[in-house]
Scaffold this motif. Structure first.
Motif, PDB file in Angstrom:
ATOM      1  N   GLY A  76       0.989  -1.250  -0.077  1.00  0.00           N
ATOM      2  CA  GLY A  76       0.034  -0.030   0.008  1.00  0.00           C
ATOM      3  C   GLY A  76       0.932   1.259  -0.072  1.00  0.00           C
ATOM      4  N   HIS A  77       2.147   1.188  -0.384  1.00  0.00           N
ATOM      5  CA  HIS A  77       2.890   2.506  -0.774  1.00  0.00           C
ATOM      6  C   HIS A  77       3.117   2.750  -1.982  1.00  0.00           C
ATOM      7  CE1 HIS A  77       3.838   1.416   3.483  1.00  0.00           C
ATOM      8  NE2 HIS A  77       4.542   2.595   3.703  1.00  0.00           N
ATOM      9  N   ARG A  78       2.602   3.814  -2.483  1.00  0.00           N
ATOM     10  CA  ARG A  78       2.813   4.370  -3.837  1.00  0.00           C
ATOM     11  C   ARG A  78       3.791   5.609  -3.853  1.00  0.00           C
ATOM     12  NH1 ARG A  78      -0.017   8.223  -6.575  1.00  0.00           N
ATOM     13  NH2 ARG A  78      -1.329   8.688  -4.815  1.00  0.00           N
ATOM     14  N   VAL A  79       4.654   5.356  -4.819  1.00  0.00           N
ATOM     15  CA  VAL A  79       5.679   6.388  -4.813  1.00  0.00           C
ATOM     16  C   VAL A  79       4.973   7.465  -5.398  1.00  0.00           C
ATOM     17  CG1 VAL A  79       7.822   7.082  -5.882  1.00  0.00           C
ATOM     18  CG2 VAL A  79       7.668   4.776  -4.727  1.00  0.00           C
ATOM     19  N   THR A  80       5.425   8.637  -4.754  1.00  0.00           N
ATOM     20  CA  THR A  80       4.574   9.997  -5.119  1.00  0.00           C
ATOM     21  C   THR A  80       5.854  11.266  -5.460  1.00  0.00           C
ATOM     22  OG1 THR A  80       4.372  10.980  -2.947  1.00  0.00           O
ATOM     23  CG2 THR A  80       2.581   9.715  -3.965  1.00  0.00           C
ATOM     24  N   GLY A  81       6.814  10.988  -4.855  1.00  0.00           N
ATOM     25  CA  GLY A  81       8.062  11.848  -5.186  1.00  0.00           C
ATOM     26  C   GLY A  81       9.498  11.220  -4.833  1.00  0.00           C
ATOM     27  N   LEU A  82      10.580  11.907  -5.439  1.00  0.00           N
ATOM     28  CA  LEU A  82      11.857  11.310  -5.190  1.00  0.00           C
ATOM     29  C   LEU A  82      12.568  12.642  -4.245  1.00  0.00           C
ATOM     30  CD1 LEU A  82      13.116  10.116  -8.695  1.00  0.00           C
ATOM     31  CD2 LEU A  82      12.219   9.030  -6.683  1.00  0.00           C
ATOM     32  N   LEU A  83      13.376  12.000  -3.333  1.00  0.00           N
ATOM     33  CA  LEU A  83      14.124  12.794  -2.338  1.00  0.00           C
ATOM     34  C   LEU A  83      15.211  13.150  -2.895  1.00  0.00           C
ATOM     35  CD1 LEU A  83      13.305  11.259   1.006  1.00  0.00           C
ATOM     36  CD2 LEU A  83      11.865  13.084  -0.362  1.00  0.00           C
ATOM     37  N   ARG A  84      16.088  14.285  -2.772  1.00  0.00           N
ATOM     38  CA  ARG A  84      17.543  14.477  -3.360  1.00  0.00           C
ATOM     39  C   ARG A  84      18.227  15.471  -2.137  1.00  0.00           C
ATOM     40  NH1 ARG A  84      17.677  14.022  -8.913  1.00  0.00           N
ATOM     41  NH2 ARG A  84      15.597  13.798  -9.907  1.00  0.00           N
ATOM     42  N   ASP A  85      19.642  14.910  -2.284  1.00  0.00           N
ATOM     43  CA  ASP A  85      20.270  15.466  -1.303  1.00  0.00           C
ATOM     44  C   ASP A  85      20.723  16.773  -1.908  1.00  0.00           C
ATOM     45  OD1 ASP A  85      22.445  15.156  -3.196  1.00  0.00           O
ATOM     46  OD2 ASP A  85      23.349  13.515  -2.047  1.00  0.00           O
ATOM     47  N   GLY A  86      21.803  17.486  -1.257  1.00  0.00           N
ATOM     48  CA  GLY A  86      22.184  18.738  -1.482  1.00  0.00           C
ATOM     49  C   GLY A  86      22.956  19.072  -2.707  1.00  0.00           C
ATOM     50  N   ALA A  87      23.494  18.059  -3.288  1.00  0.00           N
ATOM     51  CA  ALA A  87      24.018  17.972  -4.734  1.00  0.00           C
ATOM     52  C   ALA A  87      22.972  17.500  -5.866  1.00  0.00           C
ATOM     53  CB  ALA A  87      25.135  16.839  -4.600  1.00  0.00           C
ATOM     54  N   GLY A  88      21.679  17.253  -5.320  1.00  0.00           N
ATOM     55  CA  GLY A  88      20.691  16.894  -6.516  1.00  0.00           C
ATOM     56  C   GLY A  88      20.790  15.446  -6.469  1.00  0.00           C
ATOM     57  N   ARG A  89      21.410  14.423  -5.891  1.00  0.00           N
ATOM     58  CA  ARG A  89      21.482  13.331  -6.143  1.00  0.00           C
ATOM     59  C   ARG A  89      20.190  12.641  -5.299  1.00  0.00           C
ATOM     60  NH1 ARG A  89      25.722   9.670  -6.811  1.00  0.00           N
ATOM     61  NH2 ARG A  89      25.319   7.498  -6.112  1.00  0.00           N
ATOM     62  N   ILE A  90      19.567  11.527  -5.936  1.00  0.00           N
ATOM     63  CA  ILE A  90      18.490  10.979  -5.708  1.00  0.00           C
ATOM     64  C   ILE A  90      18.783  10.156  -4.366  1.00  0.00           C
ATOM     65  CG2 ILE A  90      16.638   9.125  -5.884  1.00  0.00           C
ATOM     66  CD1 ILE A  90      16.930  10.102  -9.036  1.00  0.00           C
ATOM     67  N   SER A  91      18.157  10.432  -3.270  1.00  0.00           N
ATOM     68  CA  SER A  91      18.271   9.923  -1.833  1.00  0.00           C
ATOM     69  C   SER A  91      17.017   9.287  -1.168  1.00  0.00           C
ATOM     70  CB  SER A  91      19.104  10.942  -1.105  1.00  0.00           C
ATOM     71  OG  SER A  91      18.009  12.010  -0.778  1.00  0.00           O
ATOM     72  N   GLY A  92      16.320   9.095  -1.908  1.00  0.00           N
ATOM     73  CA  GLY A  92      15.040   8.227  -1.059  1.00  0.00           C
ATOM     74  C   GLY A  92      13.784   8.540  -2.030  1.00  0.00           C
ATOM     75  N   VAL A  93      12.627   8.072  -1.550  1.00  0.00           N
ATOM     76  CA  VAL A  93      11.390   8.627  -2.066  1.00  0.00           C
ATOM     77  C   VAL A  93      10.423   9.194  -1.111  1.00  0.00           C
ATOM     78  CG1 VAL A  93      11.743   6.470  -3.692  1.00  0.00           C
ATOM     79  CG2 VAL A  93      10.552   6.028  -1.377  1.00  0.00           C
ATOM     80  N   SER A  94       9.438   9.598  -1.657  1.00  0.00           N
ATOM     81  CA  SER A  94       8.322   9.815  -0.919  1.00  0.00           C
ATOM     82  C   SER A  94       7.043   9.072  -1.179  1.00  0.00           C
ATOM     83  CB  SER A  94       7.764  11.658  -0.880  1.00  0.00           C
ATOM     84  OG  SER A  94       7.616  11.950  -2.340  1.00  0.00           O
ATOM     85  N   ALA A  95       6.196   8.446  -0.498  1.00  0.00           N
ATOM     86  CA  ALA A  95       5.208   7.552  -0.684  1.00  0.00           C
ATOM     87  C   ALA A  95       3.899   7.754   0.006  1.00  0.00           C
ATOM     88  CB  ALA A  95       5.639   6.179  -0.226  1.00  0.00           C
TER      89      ALA A  95
END
Length: 435
Positions: free
Chosen positions: A134-153
């Protein structure tokens, strides 16, 4: 599991979006290597499964099935070892064991209603994997350098953020992760459409699957577990689609009845709806970005005509785990460089192994008849046992296009066809590496 710098935000080495074949396989293989994995699935039902599928896994993926422990489990579940015969304008190609009687390479035909819950339950039971339904990815998290570092769900209990060193998109051909990351993609038109249905008590000669190459139309009959056979049509949109839109059941049944050595559908019971897809483009995406990897259909969506999707899902998951696990387990101060190098290795493997197959599929998706080289190789495979076994190895993706069209195989095909036209029986021809 908490991160003291982020309060209660869960922290993992990897977060995988999509708990189908590719996602579950990657989660299991990574966790067995000591990697902490969050496995997200948008559906809440652990028994959910993909409906529109060829239900077939090619032999190149068998080593991954064995490593996962699925080969034995599939045997117990009644999955069918998937040798197939192919009809062509020259007759039937019937691969058979060679001298010495070694069994032809195989994997399995198995319905997704059996396969998906089986592998998902194994992922959920694997230490180091948290299956989050029941977890649907709605966004991507990024660190200060713009690198993908996780998801919002999004979840039934509200939105959450899940941080990880690597985000993996295993969420299919319409991958939300790929779209959110802005991954470059190429879409290729598929000029065929497809429908399939499942039948009970439909005997196939010798119990062996059948594929009909009708140029440009195709059909197949694959036996599965529990006495179920999947029948599918993959047809030219320009000449066939209007009739199927007007009368789906009548057109489906009529086409099957007209096949050479047609499967006896009138004495069998259809136990599913006729389902299909009119527009199924072939999609090729860059398999990596900083902090991101794509596997399965999210990275490369092939033509359903060839039945490669399930196998490529397992293989790409294994390549990713093998490439990235050491870097993910490293706790040095080297920053993202080791993981970036690991992702580059995965991308090279993915491209080298799958792009040549995809290029051929893209060209064939134009709904054309066989070209000259295909006519040479297919007609020889009808007439020559070695060429038939060679064709089987290519169909099972155990060799690539260059291996299939190697000089020895092409020369043998030419010799077989020339002697056939001359009305002579070919003399035995030694072939280095013949199997």
């Amino acid at each position: 599991m908490t991160d003291p710098e982020r309060g209660t935000a869960p922290e993992y080495d990897v977060v995988i979006a999509g708990a189908s074949l590719a996602g579950c396989a990657a989660a299991i293989l990574l966790a067995r290597r000591g990697v902490r994995v969050a496995l997200l699935e948008r559906r809440s039902d652990p028994a959910a499964y993909k409906v529109l599928c060829t239900h077939s896994i090619h032999a190149a993926a068998y080593p991954v099935l064995a490593e996962l422990g699925l080969a034995a489990a599939l045997e117990e579940a009644g999955a069918v070892r998937n040798t197939s015969y192919w009809y062509t304008r020259w007759g039937w190609i019937e691969p058979r064991p060679g001298p010495g009687g070694a069994e032809l390479p195989y994997a399995y035909n198995v319905r997704r209603s059996t396969l998906d819950p089986l592998i998902r339950s194994r992922a959920a039971a694997t230490e180091g994997v948290d299956l989050l339904l029941g977890h649907r990815v709605t966004g991507l998290l990024r660190d200060g350098a713009g690198r993908i570092s996780g998801v919002s769900a999004g979840t039934p209990d509200g939105d959450v953020e899940i941080r990880a060193r690597l985000v993996v998109g295993a969420d299919g051909k319409d991958s939300a992760v790929a779209k959110l990351a802005g991954v470059a993609e190429r879409r290729h038109e598929n000029r065929r459409f497809g429908y399939l249905a499942q039948y009970r008590d439909l005997p196939l000669k010798g119990g062996v699957g059948r594929t009909w190459f009708l140029e440009p139309d195709m059909a197949y009959a694959f036996p599965n577990e529990d006495g179920i056979t999947v029948l599918a049509l993959v047809l030219d949109r320009r000449t066939r689609l209007a009739a199927f839109r007007e009368d789906l059941e009548g057109s489906f049944d009529a086409f099957l009845r007209a096949l050479p050595e047609a499967p006896p559908i009138d004495s069998a019971e259809r136990v599913s709806k006729i389902i299909g897809m009119i527009d199924h483009p072939l999609i090729t995406r860059a398999p990596t970005a900083p902090g991101l990897a794509l596997i399965g259909d999210a990275a490369l969506t092939g033509d359903p005509l060839w039945g490669v999707g399930c196998g490529w899902a397992f293989q790409s998951a294994a390549w990713l785990a093998e490439s990235t696990a050491p870097a993910l387990l490293s706790r040095t101060d080297a920053g993202p460089a080791p993981l970036d190098r690991a992702l580059a290795r995965y991308a090279r493997t993915h491209r080298r192994q799958l792009r040549p197959h995809q290029q051929i599929a893209v060209e064939f998706a134009s709904s054309r008849p066989f070209n000259a080289m295909e006519r040479l190789m297919f007609s020889a495979a009808v007439r020559d046992p070695w060429s038939a076994r060679h064709m089987h190895r290519f169909a099972m993706r155990l060799i690539g296009p260059l291996g299939f069209l190697n000089p020895v195989a092409v020369a043998r095909a030419a010799y077989i066809n020339l002697t056939h036209r001359a009305g002579r029986t070919p003399e035995p021809v030694g072939v280095t590496g013949a199997r």
